[in-house]
Design an enzyme around this catalytic site. Structure first.
Site, PDB file in Angstrom:
ATOM      1  N   TYR A  93      36.488  -1.755  41.423  1.00  0.00           N
ATOM      2  CA  TYR A  93      37.661  -2.436  41.964  1.00  0.00           C
ATOM      3  C   TYR A  93      38.643  -1.368  42.413  1.00  0.00           C
ATOM      4  O   TYR A  93      38.913  -0.418  41.670  1.00  0.00           O
ATOM      5  CB  TYR A  93      38.292  -3.323  40.884  1.00  0.00           C
ATOM      6  N   LYS A 123      49.113   3.636  37.859  1.00  0.00           N
ATOM      7  CA  LYS A 123      49.314   3.348  36.436  1.00  0.00           C
ATOM      8  C   LYS A 123      50.166   4.428  35.742  1.00  0.00           C
ATOM      9  O   LYS A 123      51.376   4.381  35.812  1.00  0.00           O
ATOM     10  CB  LYS A 123      47.964   3.143  35.751  1.00  0.00           C
ATOM     11  N   ASP A 182      38.901   7.309  43.253  1.00  0.00           N
ATOM     12  CA  ASP A 182      39.956   6.389  42.847  1.00  0.00           C
ATOM     13  C   ASP A 182      40.193   6.592  41.355  1.00  0.00           C
ATOM     14  O   ASP A 182      39.475   6.047  40.520  1.00  0.00           O
ATOM     15  CB  ASP A 182      39.542   4.942  43.170  1.00  0.00           C
TER      16      ASP A 182
HETATM   17  C1  LIG Z   1      40.501   1.833  39.827  1.00  0.00           C
HETATM   18  C2  LIG Z   1      41.622   0.990  40.350  1.00  0.00           C
HETATM   19  N1  LIG Z   1      42.043   1.151  41.617  1.00  0.00           N
HETATM   20  C3  LIG Z   1      43.050   0.429  42.127  1.00  0.00           C
HETATM   21  C4  LIG Z   1      43.689  -0.517  41.378  1.00  0.00           C
HETATM   22  C5  LIG Z   1      44.818  -1.310  41.955  1.00  0.00           C
HETATM   23  O1  LIG Z   1      46.015  -0.910  41.398  1.00  0.00           O
HETATM   24  P1  LIG Z   1      47.287  -1.908  41.429  1.00  0.00           P
HETATM   25  O2  LIG Z   1      46.956  -3.031  40.510  1.00  0.00           O
HETATM   26  O3  LIG Z   1      48.407  -1.044  40.950  1.00  0.00           O
HETATM   27  O4  LIG Z   1      47.462  -2.342  42.839  1.00  0.00           O
HETATM   28  C6  LIG Z   1      43.289  -0.736  40.048  1.00  0.00           C
HETATM   29  C7  LIG Z   1      43.938  -1.755  39.225  1.00  0.00           C
HETATM   30  O5  LIG Z   1      43.614  -2.025  38.120  1.00  0.00           O
HETATM   31  C8  LIG Z   1      42.232   0.038  39.531  1.00  0.00           C
HETATM   32  O6  LIG Z   1      41.798  -0.129  38.273  1.00  0.00           O
END
Ligand SMILES: Cc1ncc(COP(=O)(O)O)c(C=O)c1O
Length: 433
Positions: free
Chosen positions: A145, A268, A240
């Site tokens: 994700y 985060k 990511d």
């Molecule tokens: C690996 C990863 N990338 C991107 C995101 C998206 O981040 P946000 O919820 O701050 O938009 C998340 C959210 O949990 C994530 O776990």
């Protein structure tokens, strides 16, 4: 006696005004037949709901709260910053300070752009990669994700998987067609795909430690292969690290596995519990971003002074504690050893994964290396485990497609209490066939 009466009332009221009563889907406790606890406050490793139940918290706001909730230094810094104004929409010196500090944790980041969410970071990194290469397609892995950007809601994990909609409605066919999906940890399929169409792929994006199909670790050689193949085909490699960044080790997943991606997405922890995120990497790619280059990306609240302050203070605190990551990893190991013993004693087959202070449990007798393995785990057993832990005051993520987090604030006592709860919960799980 544990009850969620007030939360139930609050949830019923919230559902009148917000889809599912929440502002992010998994918070609604899908499939759990109980309302989500509505939260009143949190301090350290503990969170309290509006019924007065107190829990040991292993969600940590889905990752950011690595120091624990309401850390006095972070709160103090935010209060001081807020008195000067909550937003300027103009450059500040603390943005440069944060940018510099991030490069100490992430030497592969030569230039960085601050944004407000992980979703924005990944969307923008992909746009940068497309602008830089002049190519349209991207490659992602099933069950990863990367936020809710259109081109990334194809075979997505996390809430999208929990709700059975990994391919979201509302994403156009054209967009979905530009996203190529390969199973996580499948080195041969990845190599073959790159061999076939690598020269048309702008970017390969991956969670180097996956946290959105449960916690799934990269197999030996997987990340190395991504690096080799992307280099060969002139494709941008994006790590990511929104979740695993500042988490799996002092230098993130890329430091742990010694791989240098071209771009990195962070979120985060970088905002210390306020909305901040970032993407950055090789200078020549980042120089494509406006105003230096022609890839447009902007934000009214980007580099917000409160979020930057919270992030700065969190990272400085991490830096100031000797062996911070070793201590956090040790605590996590202790907890998981207790969980494994509890499962063995009850005769429940489980797979338990850990990377630094990220961890998860699968009710599965077979190894879990990708989304299909994760999805083959027992939902019924997970649900029994989850509800039993909740009733005993242990706050876990309400889906097997999520990851759990240890905070520096968790005490020996918290861990002991959690192991004792796990022993009871595993006995209940053992009754489910
Ligand atoms: C690996 C990863 N990338 C991107 C995101 C998206 O981040 P946000 O919820 O701050 O938009 C998340 C959210 O949990 C994530 O776990």
């Amino acid at each position: 006696m544990f009850n969620l009466k007030e939360s139930q009332k609050a949830f019923d009221e919230a559902k009148k005004y917000m889809p599912g009563g929440v502002n992010s889907p998994v918070r609604s406790y899908p499939h759990m037949n109980c309302p989500p606890p509505f939260i009143a406050s949190a301090k350290g490793a503990h969170i309290i709901d509006i019924d007065g139940n107190e829990y040991v918290d292993y969600i940590g706001s889905w990752g950011p709260m690595i120091l624990g909730h309401a850390h006095p230094k972070v709160i103090g810094a935010i209060q001081k910053a807020a008195e000067k104004s909550t937003s300027y929409g103009a450059p500040t010196c603390i943005e440069t300070e944060l940018a510099k500090l991030v490069t100490e944790f992430y030497p592969t980041i030569e230039k960085i752009r601050l944004v407000s969410s992980g979703t924005e970071a990944t969307m923008s990194a992909l746009r940068a990669a497309r602008g830089y290469t002049g190519r349209d397609k991207i490659l992602k892995f099933n069950g990863c994700y990367h936020g809710h950007g259109d081109s990334l809601l194809v075979k997505a994990g996390s809430g999208a998987a929990t709700f059975g909609s990994p391919d979201s409605a509302g994403v156009t066919k054209g967009t979905a067609q530009d996203t190529v999906v390969v199973p996580y940890n499948d080195i041969e399929t990845f190599k073959q795909t790159m061999n076939d169409i690598g020269d048309t792929i702008a970017a390969v994006i991956v969670e180097p430690v996956a946290g959105n199909m449960g916690c799934v670790l990269p197999k030996d050689g997987f990340l190395e292969t991504l690096r080799e193949e992307t280099k060969k085909h002139g494709t941008v490699l994006i790590f990511d690290e929104v979740m695993c960044g500042f988490r799996t080790s002092r230098y993130g997943a890329q430091g742990k596995y010694h791989i240098k991606p071209d771009l990195t997405c962070l979120g985060k922890i970088i905002g210390g519990g306020l909305p901040a995120a970032a993407y950055g990497g090789r200078r020549e790619i980042m120089n494509c971003i406006a105003p230096e280059g022609s890839v447009y990306q902007a934000g009214t609240l980007s580099g917000n002074p409160l979020a930057v302050t919270a992030g700065l203070m969190t990272l400085k605190e991490i830096q100031s504690i000797p062996d911070f990551y070793e201590k956090l990893e040790e605590k996590t190991k202790k907890l998981l050893t207790g969980w494994k013993n509890a499962a063995d004693k009850a005769g429940v087959p489980v797979q338990i994964h850990q990377s630094g202070s990220m961890f998860g449990i699968f009710f599965n007798e077979n190894p879990v290396e990708n989304y299909d393995d994760s999805a083959a785990s027992s939902w019924e057993q997970f649900k029994t485990w989850f509800l039993s832990m909740l009733e005993q005051g242990i706050y876990l993520a309400p889906s097997p497609f999520e990851t759990l987090f240890m905070a520096y604030a968790h005490s020996e006592e918290d861990i002991e209490r959690t192991i004792q709860a796990a022993e009871k919960a595993m006995k209940k799980v053992a009754e489910i066939k």
